[in-house]
Design an enzyme around this catalytic site. Structure first.
Site, PDB file in Angstrom:
ATOM      1  N   ASN A 161      45.605 -24.793  32.586  1.00 37.60           N
ATOM      2  CA  ASN A 161      46.443 -25.934  32.953  1.00 37.60           C
ATOM      3  C   ASN A 161      45.806 -26.666  34.141  1.00 37.60           C
ATOM      4  OD1 ASN A 161      48.849 -27.594  33.206  1.00 37.60           O
ATOM      5  ND2 ASN A 161      49.898 -25.933  32.129  1.00 37.60           N
ATOM      6  N   ASN A 171      49.046 -35.394  38.096  1.00 34.34           N
ATOM      7  CA  ASN A 171      50.373 -35.683  37.565  1.00 34.34           C
ATOM      8  C   ASN A 171      51.396 -34.702  38.112  1.00 34.34           C
ATOM      9  OD1 ASN A 171      51.831 -33.933  35.296  1.00 34.34           O
ATOM     10  ND2 ASN A 171      49.613 -33.532  35.148  1.00 34.34           N
ATOM     11  N   ASN A 191      54.616 -28.330  38.145  1.00 33.00           N
ATOM     12  CA  ASN A 191      55.638 -29.306  38.519  1.00 33.00           C
ATOM     13  C   ASN A 191      57.071 -28.896  38.219  1.00 33.00           C
ATOM     14  OD1 ASN A 191      53.536 -31.110  39.384  1.00 33.00           O
ATOM     15  ND2 ASN A 191      53.116 -31.443  37.218  1.00 33.00           N
ATOM     16  N   THR A 192      57.274 -27.652  37.775  1.00 32.75           N
ATOM     17  CA  THR A 192      58.622 -27.110  37.641  1.00 32.75           C
ATOM     18  C   THR A 192      58.725 -25.972  38.648  1.00 32.75           C
ATOM     19  OG1 THR A 192      58.803 -27.689  35.302  1.00 32.75           O
ATOM     20  CG2 THR A 192      60.247 -25.934  36.081  1.00 32.75           C
ATOM     21  N   LYS A 221      49.721 -19.984  27.960  1.00 33.12           N
ATOM     22  CA  LYS A 221      48.838 -20.914  28.683  1.00 33.12           C
ATOM     23  C   LYS A 221      48.888 -20.610  30.171  1.00 33.12           C
ATOM     24  CE  LYS A 221      47.717 -25.807  29.286  1.00 33.12           C
ATOM     25  NZ  LYS A 221      47.905 -27.148  28.760  1.00 33.12           N
ATOM     26  N   PHE A 259      57.811 -32.057  33.085  1.00 28.24           N
ATOM     27  CA  PHE A 259      58.372 -31.790  31.742  1.00 28.24           C
ATOM     28  C   PHE A 259      59.444 -32.802  31.334  1.00 28.24           C
ATOM     29  CE2 PHE A 259      57.599 -26.885  32.099  1.00 28.24           C
ATOM     30  CZ  PHE A 259      56.241 -27.098  31.991  1.00 28.24           C
ATOM     31  N   SER A 300      52.478 -24.770  34.423  1.00 35.80           N
ATOM     32  CA  SER A 300      52.548 -26.130  34.977  1.00 35.80           C
ATOM     33  C   SER A 300      53.032 -26.066  36.416  1.00 35.80           C
ATOM     34  CB  SER A 300      53.486 -27.002  34.138  1.00 35.80           C
ATOM     35  OG  SER A 300      52.860 -27.288  32.920  1.00 35.80           O
TER      36      SER A 300
HETATM   37  C1  LIG Z   1      49.595 -36.424  32.447  1.00 35.18           C
HETATM   38  C2  LIG Z   1      49.443 -34.996  32.089  1.00 35.18           C
HETATM   39  C3  LIG Z   1      50.552 -34.294  31.616  1.00 35.18           C
HETATM   40  C4  LIG Z   1      50.426 -32.958  31.267  1.00 35.18           C
HETATM   41  N1  LIG Z   1      51.515 -32.290  30.780  1.00 35.18           N
HETATM   42  C5  LIG Z   1      51.381 -31.002  30.359  1.00 35.18           C
HETATM   43  C6  LIG Z   1      52.470 -30.325  29.772  1.00 35.18           C
HETATM   44  O1  LIG Z   1      53.560 -30.866  29.609  1.00 35.18           O
HETATM   45  N2  LIG Z   1      52.281 -29.041  29.384  1.00 35.18           N
HETATM   46  C7  LIG Z   1      51.080 -28.388  29.530  1.00 35.18           C
HETATM   47  O2  LIG Z   1      50.954 -27.225  29.145  1.00 35.18           O
HETATM   48  N3  LIG Z   1      50.014 -29.037  30.058  1.00 35.18           N
HETATM   49  C8  LIG Z   1      50.150 -30.304  30.478  1.00 35.18           C
HETATM   50  N4  LIG Z   1      49.068 -30.950  31.013  1.00 35.18           N
HETATM   51  C9  LIG Z   1      47.805 -30.212  31.213  1.00 35.18           C
HETATM   52  C10 LIG Z   1      46.828 -30.416  30.074  1.00 35.18           C
HETATM   53  O3  LIG Z   1      47.328 -29.930  28.860  1.00 35.18           O
HETATM   54  C11 LIG Z   1      45.502 -29.687  30.393  1.00 35.18           C
HETATM   55  O4  LIG Z   1      45.727 -28.307  30.454  1.00 35.18           O
HETATM   56  C12 LIG Z   1      44.901 -30.157  31.704  1.00 35.18           C
HETATM   57  O5  LIG Z   1      45.101 -31.530  31.905  1.00 35.18           O
HETATM   58  C13 LIG Z   1      43.405 -29.865  31.771  1.00 35.18           C
HETATM   59  O6  LIG Z   1      42.705 -30.555  30.765  1.00 35.18           O
HETATM   60  P1  LIG Z   1      41.944 -31.955  31.016  1.00 35.18           P
HETATM   61  O7  LIG Z   1      41.094 -31.771  32.241  1.00 35.18           O
HETATM   62  O8  LIG Z   1      41.154 -32.180  29.766  1.00 35.18           O
HETATM   63  O9  LIG Z   1      42.996 -32.975  31.216  1.00 35.18           O
HETATM   64  C14 LIG Z   1      49.173 -32.294  31.385  1.00 35.18           C
HETATM   65  C15 LIG Z   1      48.060 -33.013  31.847  1.00 35.18           C
HETATM   66  C16 LIG Z   1      48.174 -34.347  32.195  1.00 35.18           C
HETATM   67  C17 LIG Z   1      46.964 -35.083  32.679  1.00 35.18           C
END
Ligand SMILES: Cc1cc2nc3c(=O)[nH]c(=O)nc-3n(C[C@H](O)[C@H](O)[C@H](O)COP(=O)(O)O)c2cc1C
Length: 350
Positions: A248, A116, A183-184, A219, A120, A181
């Protein structure tokens, strides 16, 4: 059954459109108290062996939904009714912003992963605060994850996070400073301790000033060098933070631009958890996230020293009752090991 629905139906639609529809559906469910309570009774963790207390907050189980799904705090209660012990809403920025251009969410079903670059997208701290004030009906632990507004320059990042924290800390069961993250632009630079220190000090002042003293966590990214992970851990202990959330998404992959999550992240996320535990022992609460797919993964994270575990991508592939299933199987495993509480498993192999 869900696998069939996923492969035959959901996979054919744009990933973000499915996500948007799901959030909308859950937001409707959140406004139906009877149904919500019924689902909560059926699927939320109620077994006393699953109860966990972390930084003074009582969780009905250790497994929650990671940040990024409920970005606007629109449906936390409905999510809890489907079996998650807590919901981390956000990332929420001080100011509303649209996020990156579409498409920005990509499934990799063969790898049980997602990429992704949402950036934000959210309706801002004030709107989220309004929604959080309305949350009523079923008990739900809500963590609030805050980030930097994209148009705010790095030199004004502290003030921007503080503005978000002022709105949201009083409404959060715990607050998370997200500096990880991908993406910022520039966000992850804030993980360097010279920049992270003033940021955490300022947000902690806000969190400490709420009537209940809101617990504060940071985080981090899986792509930090090991020395940098140690440095953040030392800083978190020194400043009296409550915990660290690791990790993350990763940018170490060869696909679309963005952060990779799901199965390919599992090994590194576990490695970061082990490193953190070796460094801080139980002086901080560790929340492990990244590549969790089933009860074996949750169990492994607990044994390695996580007090709480989160997942997101696994839900996309595991179906609506994924968390309920994991909690049910976890309770069985706790008993099979002759333990009277899941908390007795935490850090056993650390
Ligand atoms: C579509 C998507 C959007 C995400 N947006 C955020 C976010 O806004 N803030 C954040 O701290 N992590 C964000 N994450 C990261 C997740 O919170 C997590 O740390 C990461 O996906 C690893 O966990 P997973 O393998 O179980 O998905 C996002 C993940 C995905 C897949």
């Amino acid at each position: 059954m869900y696998r069939l629905v996923f492969t035959q139906v959901l996979r054919r639609f744009d990933a973000e459109a499915v996500h948007r529809l799901t959030v909308r559906g859950l937001a409707v469910l959140a406004r139906l108290p009877m149904l919500k309570r019924l689902l909560h009774r059926a699927f939320a963790p109620h077994d006393p062996v699953l109860r966990v207390t972390a930084f003074g907050v009582h969780f009905p189980g250790p497994f929650g939904l990671a940040a990024g799904f409920d970005k606007d705090a629109a449906c936390a209660e409905a999510i809890a009714a489907l079996g998650f012990s807590h919901v981390e809403v956000g990332t929420i920025t001080a100011h509303a912003q649209p996020g990156n251009p579409h498409p920005r969410l990509f499934r990799l079903p063969g790898e049980r992963a997602v990429i992704n670059r949402m950036g934000f997208n959210n309706s801002g701290a004030r709107a989220a605060a309004r929604r959080l004030r309305r949350t009523r009906g079923v008990p739900v632990v809500v963590g609030v994850n805050i980030g930097k507004t994209k148009v705010v320059p790095e030199s004004e990042a502290v003030a921007d996070y503080v503005a978000g924290a002022r709105e949201l800390a009083p409404l959060a069961d715990y607050l998370v400073v997200n500096v990880s993250s991908p993406n910022t632009p520039g966000l992850r630079n804030l993980q360097a301790v010279e920049l992270l220190r003033p940021l955490l000090v300022a947000v902690k002042e806000v969190a400490d000033a709420t009537p209940r003293r809101t617990p504060l966590l940071v985080k981090i990214a899986p792509d930090l060098a090991d020395e940098d992970i140690d440095a953040v851990a030392d800083l978190a202990v020194e400043l009296g933070l409550d915990g660290i959330i690791a990790t993350n998404t990763t940018i170490r992959h060869g696909g679309e631009t963005g952060g990779l999550s799901g199965r390919p992240l599992k090994a590194r996320s576990l490695e970061v958890l082990r490193r953190l535990r070796a460094k801080v022992d139980d002086r901080l609460t560790l929340i492990s996230v990244g590549g969790v797919e089933d009860v074996d993964d949750v169990w492994e994270r607990l044994l390695a020293g996580a007090t709480l575990v989160q997942g997101y991508t696994g839900w996309i592939y595991g179906g609506p009752l994924w968390a309920a299933r994991i909690h049910r199987q976890l309770a069985r495993r706790v008993r099979r090991h002759g333990l009277s509480s899941v908390t007795e498993a935490i850090g056993r192999t650390a």
